[in-house]
Write a protein that holds these residues in place. Structure first.
Motif, PDB file in Angstrom:
ATOM      1  N   LYS A 129      80.704  72.217  -9.858  1.00  0.00           N
ATOM      2  CA  LYS A 129      79.436  72.953  -9.874  1.00  0.00           C
ATOM      3  C   LYS A 129      79.506  74.180  -8.963  1.00  0.00           C
ATOM      4  O   LYS A 129      78.820  75.156  -9.185  1.00  0.00           O
ATOM      5  N   GLN A 132      80.463  77.512 -10.289  1.00  0.00           N
ATOM      6  CA  GLN A 132      80.700  77.146 -11.696  1.00  0.00           C
ATOM      7  C   GLN A 132      82.205  77.066 -11.988  1.00  0.00           C
ATOM      8  O   GLN A 132      82.710  77.583 -12.986  1.00  0.00           O
ATOM      9  N   ARG A 135      83.347  74.624 -16.072  1.00  0.00           N
ATOM     10  CA  ARG A 135      82.329  74.622 -17.135  1.00  0.00           C
ATOM     11  C   ARG A 135      82.727  73.522 -18.111  1.00  0.00           C
ATOM     12  O   ARG A 135      83.883  73.434 -18.516  1.00  0.00           O
ATOM     13  N   LYS A 137      81.584  70.618 -21.441  1.00  0.00           N
ATOM     14  CA  LYS A 137      80.697  70.256 -22.548  1.00  0.00           C
ATOM     15  C   LYS A 137      80.862  68.771 -22.807  1.00  0.00           C
ATOM     16  O   LYS A 137      81.853  68.155 -22.372  1.00  0.00           O
ATOM     17  N   GLN A 163      85.631  72.984 -20.489  1.00  0.00           N
ATOM     18  CA  GLN A 163      85.511  74.086 -21.433  1.00  0.00           C
ATOM     19  C   GLN A 163      86.243  75.308 -20.877  1.00  0.00           C
ATOM     20  O   GLN A 163      86.990  75.962 -21.574  1.00  0.00           O
ATOM     21  N   SER A 164      86.006  75.578 -19.584  1.00  0.00           N
ATOM     22  CA  SER A 164      86.731  76.685 -18.938  1.00  0.00           C
ATOM     23  C   SER A 164      86.733  76.485 -17.428  1.00  0.00           C
ATOM     24  O   SER A 164      85.917  75.736 -16.884  1.00  0.00           O
ATOM     25  N   ASN A 166      86.772  78.577 -13.749  1.00  0.00           N
ATOM     26  CA  ASN A 166      86.570  79.871 -13.098  1.00  0.00           C
ATOM     27  C   ASN A 166      87.646  80.028 -12.013  1.00  0.00           C
ATOM     28  O   ASN A 166      87.465  79.602 -10.877  1.00  0.00           O
ATOM     29  N   GLY A 188      77.369  71.934 -17.316  1.00  0.00           N
ATOM     30  CA  GLY A 188      77.155  72.375 -18.698  1.00  0.00           C
ATOM     31  C   GLY A 188      76.401  73.693 -18.743  1.00  0.00           C
ATOM     32  O   GLY A 188      75.902  74.172 -17.718  1.00  0.00           O
ATOM     33  N   ASN A 189      76.277  74.256 -19.941  1.00  0.00           N
ATOM     34  CA  ASN A 189      75.556  75.530 -20.110  1.00  0.00           C
ATOM     35  C   ASN A 189      74.125  75.444 -19.623  1.00  0.00           C
ATOM     36  O   ASN A 189      73.567  76.413 -19.136  1.00  0.00           O
ATOM     37  N   ASP A 190      73.530  74.247 -19.758  1.00  0.00           N
ATOM     38  CA  ASP A 190      72.127  74.073 -19.334  1.00  0.00           C
ATOM     39  C   ASP A 190      72.036  73.608 -17.883  1.00  0.00           C
ATOM     40  O   ASP A 190      70.964  73.224 -17.420  1.00  0.00           O
ATOM     41  N   GLY A 191      73.138  73.618 -17.157  1.00  0.00           N
ATOM     42  CA  GLY A 191      73.115  73.240 -15.734  1.00  0.00           C
ATOM     43  C   GLY A 191      73.286  71.750 -15.488  1.00  0.00           C
ATOM     44  O   GLY A 191      73.305  71.299 -14.340  1.00  0.00           O
TER      45      GLY A 191
END
Ligand code: ADP
Ligand code: X2W
Length: 302
Positions: A129, A132, A135, A137, A163-164, A166, A188-191
Motif C-alpha cells: 500500500k 502504491q 497494485r 487485482k 497487477q503492477s 511501482n 486495488g484500484n478502489d483502494g
C-alpha cells in the motif's frame, strides 16, 4: 575477540574464497523471500538478518519480501476464525484480511526490520500500500467440476494477484542505501487491500527490478520428488508433469510457478533454498555448494 594464528588464517582464506562471488554480485540486486515457515526459529532469524546485512555491506542490493503464513494462522486460531487453502492460497474473507494486515503489515514486517537494524543494517519496512508499491487485482481461481466435464470459478475472497509494481519506491530506498523489507499486501484500484502469496510478490519484484537472483527460503530442502530427493534443473514440461501427478501441491505450487515466471521474465536464476539451514543465504551466494532447487534460463523454459 582474540584469535590464534591458525583461526585467523582460516578466516582470511574464507574471505579470499568469497572474493570472486563478491565481485560477481557487486551492484547486483538479489530478491530474498523469507518464508513464514523458515522464520519460526529465533536463531535462524538472526542468521538471516546478518546475511542480509553482510550482502549490503559488500555492495549487493538485497530486497527482502517476507511471508508469515504460520503467524497469520496462529492469530486466526486465537480469534477462533477458521481458515482454508485452495491451491496454496488462503481463502480470505474480510475478517481474515484484517488479521493478514495486522500480522504481515505490522508484527512480522517490523520484527524483520528490527532484526536487520539490530544487526547493523538500515532496513525500512513497507507494504504494497505504501507508495502504491503493489497494485493488485482479485485473483480468480478455477477448478474442474466433480464430473470433470466443466470448469467452475471459486471465490477465494480478498486474495490478489500482482497487477503492477511501482519500482520507483524500491529504487528510492535502494539508492539511499536502505534495505527494503516488503510485506505482500496489495492495493486495488478502489483502494481495497489484497492478500497476496509472498512468493508471487517476490517473483514479480525480482522480474521488474531485473534482479540477478531470486531466492525463496522455505522449510524444505528444495523441490522434492515423491521419495524425498531434491530435484533441480527442471524444464517447464517436467514441472507441469509433477503438478499433474500430485508431486507438487499446496505451498510449493506458487513457489515453483513464480520461480519459472521470474526466470522467463529475465531473472538469471531462481533458487528454492532450505531456510532451516544456518546462513542459508550466504551459503547460496558465496559458495558453489548447490543448496536446494535451482531454476535457470539455460533450461529452455517455454
Ligand atoms: N514436491 C514438493 N517438494 C517439497 N515441498 C512440497 C512439495 N509439494 C508440496 N510441498 C509443500 O510445500 C511446503 C512449502 O510451502 P509453504 O508451506 O507455503 O512454505 P513457505 O512458508 O516457506 O512459503 C512444504 O513444506 C511442503 O509441505
Ligand atoms: C493468499 C495467501 O495465501 N497469502 C498468504 C500470505 C503470507 C505468505 O505467503 O506466507 P508464507 O510465505 O509464509 O507462506 C497467507 O495468507 O498465508
Amino acid at each position: 575477540m582474540s584469535l590464534d594464528r591458525s583461526s585467523a588464517l582460516n578466516i582470511a582464506q574464507v574471505l579470499t574464497e568469497a572474493l570472486p562471488y563478491i565481485q560477481r554480485f557487486t551492484n547486483k540486486t538479489i530478491v530474498v523471500k523469507f518464508g513464514g515457515n523458515a522464520m519460526i526459529d529465533e536463531a535462524l532469524q538472526n542468521s538471516f538478518a546478518r546475511d542480509v546485512v553482510l550482502m549490503k555491506l559488500v555492495g549487493m542490493n538485497p530486497i527482502v519480501v517476507h511471508g508469515g503464513g504460520p503467524q497469520i494462522g496462529q492469530l486466526l486460531e486465537k480469534l477462533n476464525i477458521t481458515s482454508e487453502f485452495v491451491d496454496g492460497m488462503r481463502v480470505t474473507d474480510s475478517a481474515t484480511m484484517d488479521v493478514v494486515e495486522m500480522v504481515l503489515g505490522a508484527s512480522v514486517n517490523k520484527h524483520i526490520v528490527n532484526l536487520i537494524n539490530h544487526n547493523g543494517g538500515q532496513a525500512i519496512g513497507i507494504t504494497g500500500k505504501d507508495g502504491q508499491l503493489i497494485r493488485a487485482k482479485k485473483m480468480s481461481v478455477t477448478r474442474k467440476t466433480p464430473d470433470m466435464k466443466a470448469t467452475e470459478i471459486i471465490d477465494i475472497g480478498h486474495v490478489g494477484e500482482v497487477q503492477s509494481i511501482n519500482t520507483s519506491v524500491i529504487e528510492m530506498l535502494v539508492n539511499s542505501d536502505f534495505i527494503p523489507v516488503i510485506a505482500p499486501i496489495g492495493v486495488g484500484n478502489d483502494g481495497s487491500a489484497y492478500n497476496i502469496n509472498a512468493d508471487l510478490v517476490a517473483g514479480k519484484i525480482a522480474e521488474v527490478v531485473k534482479a540477478e537472483k531470486l531466492m525463496l527460503l522455505t522449510n524444505v530442502s528444495g523441490l522434492q520428488n515423491k521419495s524425498g530427493s531434491v530435484l533441480t534443473g527442471l524444464s517447464t514440461q517436467q514441472v507441469d508433469a509433477l503438478i499433474e501427478d500430485g508431486t507438487i501441491y499446496g505451498g510449493m505450487l506458487p513457489k515453483i510457478q513464480c520461480a519459472l515466471d521470474a526466470v522467463k521474465g529475465g531473472v538469471n536464476s531462481a533458487h528454492i533454498v532450505d531456510g532451516r539451514v544456518n546462513h542459508a543465504v550466504l551459503l547460496e551466494i558465496f559458495t558453489d555448494a548447490g543448496v536446494g532447487t535451482l531454476i535457470t534460463n539455460n533450461q529452455n523454459l517455454t
